[in-house]
Design a protein around this motif. Sequence first.
Motif, mmCIF file in Angstrom:
data_model
loop_
_atom_site.group_PDB
_atom_site.id
_atom_site.type_symbol
_atom_site.label_atom_id
_atom_site.label_comp_id
_atom_site.label_asym_id
_atom_site.label_seq_id
_atom_site.Cartn_x
_atom_site.Cartn_y
_atom_site.Cartn_z
ATOM 1 N N SER A 218 21.756 4.760 -30.537
ATOM 2 C CA SER A 218 22.108 3.336 -30.453
ATOM 3 C C SER A 218 22.825 2.821 -31.713
ATOM 4 C CB SER A 218 20.836 2.511 -30.230
ATOM 5 O OG SER A 218 19.930 2.703 -31.319
ATOM 6 N N TYR A 219 23.020 3.723 -32.649
ATOM 7 C CA TYR A 219 23.638 3.314 -33.916
ATOM 8 C C TYR A 219 25.079 2.831 -33.696
ATOM 9 C CZ TYR A 219 25.642 3.713 -38.621
ATOM 10 O OH TYR A 219 26.277 3.468 -39.812
ATOM 11 N N LYS A 220 25.402 1.687 -34.254
ATOM 12 C CA LYS A 220 26.765 1.161 -34.162
ATOM 13 C C LYS A 220 27.494 1.292 -35.506
ATOM 14 C CE LYS A 220 25.999 -2.161 -30.439
ATOM 15 N NZ LYS A 220 26.091 -3.593 -30.019
ATOM 16 N N ASN A 221 26.928 0.683 -36.508
ATOM 17 C CA ASN A 221 27.546 0.776 -37.837
ATOM 18 C C ASN A 221 26.547 0.268 -38.881
ATOM 19 O OD1 ASN A 221 27.878 -2.168 -38.203
ATOM 20 N ND2 ASN A 221 29.468 -1.964 -36.622
ATOM 21 N N SER A 222 26.919 0.388 -40.140
ATOM 22 C CA SER A 222 26.088 -0.107 -41.246
ATOM 23 C C SER A 222 26.708 -1.333 -41.901
ATOM 24 C CB SER A 222 25.895 0.990 -42.290
ATOM 25 O OG SER A 222 25.163 2.068 -41.754
#
Length: 489
Positions: A218-222
């Motif tokens: 589910s990671y999109k960005n930091s």
Amino acid sequence: MATQCVVKLELVISCKNLLDKDVGSKSDPLCVLLQSTGGDNWTEVDRTEKVKNCQDPEFSKRLCIDYYFEKVQKIKLGVYDIDNKSVDLKDDDYLGGFECTLGQVVSSKKITNPLQLKPGKPAGKGTITIVAEEIKDNRAIAIEVEARNLDKKDLFGKSDPFLEFFKQDDDGKWLLVHRTEVQTVVLGFCWRPRTSSAVRPPAEYECIHPEKQKKKKSYKNSGVVRFKSCKVKTQYTFLDYVMGGCQINFTVGIDFTGSNGDPRSPDSLHYLSPSGVNQYLNALWSVGLVVQDYDTDKLFPAFGFGAQVPPNFQVSHEFPLNFNPSSPYCEGVEGIVQAYRTALPQVRLYGPTNFSPIINHVARIAAQQPTAAQYFVLLIITDGEITDMDQTKQAIVNSSKLPMSIIIVGVGEADFKAMDVLDGDNGILKSPSGEAAVRDIVQFVPFKDFTNSPKETLAQSVLAEVPSQLVSYFRMRGLSPVNPPAPQK
């Protein structure tokens, strides 16, 4: 440690009305550039091409030379009529020459002078014109960047993010070229450029953490980095300002306190040796001979402090060496030396050692300069510890906001540890109230460190930081040269 200000210069040479040495045709001139290596010794630096049959040559080959602000660089330009293929000029006719310092050339940018066959003997009506140009690319990119929604990295506080810019080298490796300041307050913020920039259509880029991207589907960005604007702009150099009309005004302050000793005694720091010199004059000559090339009128204010001054013999910390308050100017360094020698037997050495009056004197004049037309260098020569340290700190902090630099030379064997605080090399100087200097403008050196060194070494040490100090002030104020160079294509 001061770094030398070395700049690559090109000299563009042209001549008019050269002597005609060839029978049946005009001379075939060539110009050679020589630099003094001390005494009567000269070494060739560069030479132009030969121009055939021409008495008014404009040489296309530019003469290249390294320029150092902190040195007196004596140069000689010689013009010869070339009649053979030999590189040796001894068998060629001499059409005339001209001697000057490189500082005189760059401070004028363009000079025209008569050619001479030897001192006092003109080479007919021949003249030489020298135009100095700096070899540089002073374009810089001003980028305004902002970021939002960055990952929180600190356990008990918010992150302290910064940006790093890299460029790829020929071998594929990435090289760090710039690191921004650290932001310490919030996770949504803007890194601002040091200079103004034109607004362009912004571009956004996601910050990707590779390890997080692998672990979380589910990671999109930091976070997101947004480039708000980008502009190529000119960063003016020291020579841009000097060649653009900036005069460097030289002021001298000399310590006449009693701790120097009776000037009539050989033990005194003010004692004049049989050759007429002492440490005060040696320091003055060393620094003054460099700076004088950058002031066209060569009129230098010179003051003394810490003495009882005639006719009433009241203590003064700001008296003109020529005893003329309405016009404290001396003609050239020689004029300062003469005023010092004349004043020395007329004043009574006293005390205390107060620097702030003379610093404030120069600061009042510097505060009246709204453009990049003038910069001020104050040379203080002293034998001991400052009595008004708090007032001097405040004066220096105030002066750091003005177009001026301060050079302090300590003579004699005193302990000058307190002077290191003023130098600012070991930390930012602060006033007694805690106000910090906005620029490092003070350079201190003890004269005894240069006793066994060539006489020019002192000037090289104390003047090396002046170019960067001058540029830092004008950039801080957003001031362009009075006559800026043509924009680069």
